[in-house]
Scaffold this motif. Structure first.
Motif, short mmCIF file in Angstrom:
data_model
loop_
_atom_site.label_atom_id
_atom_site.label_comp_id
_atom_site.label_asym_id
_atom_site.label_seq_id
_atom_site.Cartn_x
_atom_site.Cartn_y
_atom_site.Cartn_z
N ASP A 49 55.45 67.77 23.87
CA ASP A 49 56.68 67.15 23.96
C ASP A 49 56.96 67.21 25.57
O ASP A 49 56.85 68.40 26.05
CB ASP A 49 57.65 67.79 23.14
N GLY A 50 57.17 66.13 26.17
CA GLY A 50 57.75 66.34 27.47
C GLY A 50 57.68 64.89 28.33
O GLY A 50 57.26 63.94 27.61
N VAL A 51 57.49 65.17 29.77
CA VAL A 51 57.54 63.77 30.56
C VAL A 51 56.13 63.78 31.24
O VAL A 51 55.39 64.96 31.43
CB VAL A 51 58.49 64.01 31.85
N TYR A 52 55.47 62.48 31.14
CA TYR A 52 54.07 62.51 31.85
C TYR A 52 54.45 61.52 32.84
O TYR A 52 55.41 60.24 32.86
CB TYR A 52 53.35 61.71 30.61
N TRP A 53 53.40 61.35 33.87
CA TRP A 53 53.22 60.66 35.11
C TRP A 53 51.87 60.04 35.12
O TRP A 53 50.90 60.43 34.88
CB TRP A 53 53.67 61.13 36.29
N CYS A 54 52.02 58.56 35.59
CA CYS A 54 50.92 57.78 35.71
C CYS A 54 50.87 57.56 37.20
O CYS A 54 51.91 56.81 37.69
CB CYS A 54 50.79 56.55 34.74
N GLU A 55 49.70 57.76 37.91
CA GLU A 55 49.76 57.47 39.40
C GLU A 55 48.75 56.55 39.93
O GLU A 55 47.39 56.71 39.43
CB GLU A 55 49.46 58.81 40.19
N ALA A 56 48.88 55.35 40.47
CA ALA A 56 48.16 54.31 40.68
C ALA A 56 47.98 54.70 42.45
O ALA A 56 48.77 54.62 43.16
CB ALA A 56 48.59 53.16 40.67
N ALA A 57 46.59 54.72 42.84
CA ALA A 57 46.18 55.06 44.06
C ALA A 57 45.94 53.58 44.73
O ALA A 57 44.91 52.85 44.16
CB ALA A 57 45.19 55.67 44.55
N PHE A 58 46.49 53.07 45.79
CA PHE A 58 46.12 51.68 46.62
C PHE A 58 45.60 52.39 47.78
O PHE A 58 45.71 53.49 48.26
CB PHE A 58 47.23 50.88 46.66
N ASN A 59 45.15 51.24 48.74
CA ASN A 59 44.91 51.70 50.08
C ASN A 59 46.02 52.31 50.90
O ASN A 59 45.78 52.94 51.86
CB ASN A 59 44.13 50.44 50.81
N LEU A 60 47.22 51.56 50.73
CA LEU A 60 48.34 51.96 51.50
C LEU A 60 48.92 53.24 51.04
O LEU A 60 49.82 54.02 51.84
CB LEU A 60 49.23 50.83 51.64
N GLY A 61 48.67 53.70 49.73
CA GLY A 61 49.50 54.77 49.19
C GLY A 61 49.39 54.85 47.85
O GLY A 61 48.61 54.22 47.22
N LYS A 62 50.56 55.53 47.05
CA LYS A 62 50.30 55.89 45.64
C LYS A 62 51.75 55.54 44.94
O LYS A 62 52.64 55.84 45.55
CB LYS A 62 49.80 57.35 45.33
N SER A 63 51.68 54.84 43.98
CA SER A 63 52.88 54.55 43.20
C SER A 63 52.81 55.37 41.70
O SER A 63 51.52 55.48 41.46
CB SER A 63 53.25 52.96 42.95
N LYS A 64 53.74 55.58 41.28
CA LYS A 64 53.96 56.61 40.30
C LYS A 64 54.88 55.54 39.23
O LYS A 64 55.77 55.00 39.42
CB LYS A 64 54.50 57.94 40.22
N GLY A 65 54.76 55.96 37.69
CA GLY A 65 55.41 55.52 36.62
C GLY A 65 55.58 56.66 35.90
O GLY A 65 54.59 57.71 35.57
N LYS A 66 56.58 56.62 35.05
CA LYS A 66 57.09 57.85 34.19
C LYS A 66 57.29 57.42 32.85
O LYS A 66 57.58 56.23 32.51
CB LYS A 66 58.68 58.04 34.77
N GLN A 67 56.59 58.27 31.92
CA GLN A 67 56.64 58.11 30.36
C GLN A 67 57.25 59.37 29.76
O GLN A 67 56.87 60.75 30.22
CB GLN A 67 55.17 57.94 29.97
N GLN A 68 57.90 59.31 28.85
CA GLN A 68 58.39 60.24 28.12
C GLN A 68 58.05 60.48 26.59
O GLN A 68 58.13 59.49 25.78
CB GLN A 68 59.99 60.48 28.03
#
Length: 340
Positions: free
Chosen positions: A251-270
């Motif tokens: 139980d808790g919070v999970y993060w998905c991270e996408a790596a692009f040429n310019l940087g990284k973006s994150k998404g949150k899941q609970q």
């Protein structure tokens, strides 16, 4: 060369003799003929090189959005785009744009002043990134332009153009692709398999990484724990995280991270893990209420019966007492009669 051009062998000989005669009349030699031929070939090659270079220069200067160009001092080819903002002073139509970038890009941002301000003699427009004023602003007609070479995430952020002396501005946001995440928490029961999904619309990341929150830290989930976690990265713009046989510890919070040429973006899941007793709670609540109601009814009936029995006993005692009193009164009256 083809035979159709020279004809037969006698024709070739006549042509060679004619060329030699021309060289002799001009005061040259056969060797000069060879050198002249080489010079002509070299000049043609140089002309082709200049034409090619000129084409590259003109094409780089006239590229539009969706084309590619080579940045100064950079060997890699990047995208090029031009975007325009309008300064019109109408808050309802105040222009604010969001530009998504995933790879190195050369951008030209243009701020155009509305015709309603044509009465201004010398209008001045400044470009800012946050509170920092940007130099090298190029004015073209009624537009003020800046050029950016976005090679990494350091150039991302919010840029605004402002009409100096007036509270009029427009803003553009340079940002990485956003991750489409599930806003609602994912609910699973102990022992089940939980599945979390992250998507990147229109842009394919170079890689995906999943993290789980452990206190204040984020711990990366790797493929070595295949018996517990399964990460699916196909298609490339979507990733799935499967957690097998979930427990309360998952139980808790999970993060998905996408790596692009310019940087990284994150998404949150609970993820919320429930016990199997949770679905029974409403039923258990109803049962508890019924038992409580039956207990109250039983105690009330028991109390009523005891009270009724007590009243009956009291009445019987009173009857017995009356009977005793009546009997004693009869005996006294009999005794009086006998005395008389």
């Amino acid at each position: 060369m083809p035979a159709a051009f020279f004809g037969n062998r006698p024709g070739r000989r006549r042509l060679l003799l004619l060329l030699l005669l021309c060289v002799s009349l001009s005061g040259g030699s056969p060797a000069d003929l060879t050198v002249a031929t080489q010079d002509t070939s070299q000049s043609q090659a140089n002309s082709l090189t200049k034409m090619h270079a000129g084409f590259n220069e003109s094409s780089s200067a006239s590229l539009g959005p969706g084309h590619t160009m080579q940045l100064a001092g950079q060997m890699s080819v990047v995208n090029y785009g031009k975007y325009e903002l309008l300064l019109d002073g109408d808050s309802r139509s105040s222009m604010e744009r969001h530009i998504t970038l995933h790879s190195a890009t050369a951008i030209e941002l243009s701020c155009r002043l509305s015709k309603k301000y044509s009465h201004l003699k010398n209008p001045e427009v400044s470009w800012k990134r946050g509170n920092e004023t940007i130099g090298n602003v190029h004015k073209t007609g009624n537009s003020w332009n800046i050029r950016l070479e976005v090679l990494d995430s350091s150039k991302l952020g919010s840029y605004s153009c402002n009409l100096i002396g007036e509270e009029i501005s427009s803003m553009v946001h340079l940002q990485l692709p956003k991750i489409d995440e599930n806003k609602k928490p994912i609910i699973s029961y102990e022992g089940d398999t939980a599945v979390m999904i992250c998507k990147s619309h229109d842009y394919a990341p170079l890689s995906w990484t999943w993290y789980m929150t452990n206190g204040s830290k984020q711990v990366a989930i790797n493929d070595s724990l295949a018996d517990k976690y399964v990460i699916d990265r196909k298609p490339t713009n979507v990733t799935h995280l499967k957690i097998r046989k979930v427990t309360e510890e998952d139980d808790g919070v999970y993060w998905c991270e996408a790596a692009f040429n310019l940087g990284k973006s994150k998404g949150k899941q609970q993820l919320i893990v429930l016990s199997f007793l949770v679905p029974l709670k409403p039923f258990l609540g109803v049962v508890a209420e019924v038992i409580f109601f039956l207990t109250v009814v039983f105690l009330y009936e028991l109390y009523s019966k005891r009270k009724a029995n007590a009243e009956d006993e009291k009445e019987s005692d009173q009857v017995e007492q009356l009977k005793t009193e009546e009997k004693s009164g009869l005996e006294k009256s009999s005794a009086r009669q006998r005395k008389n």
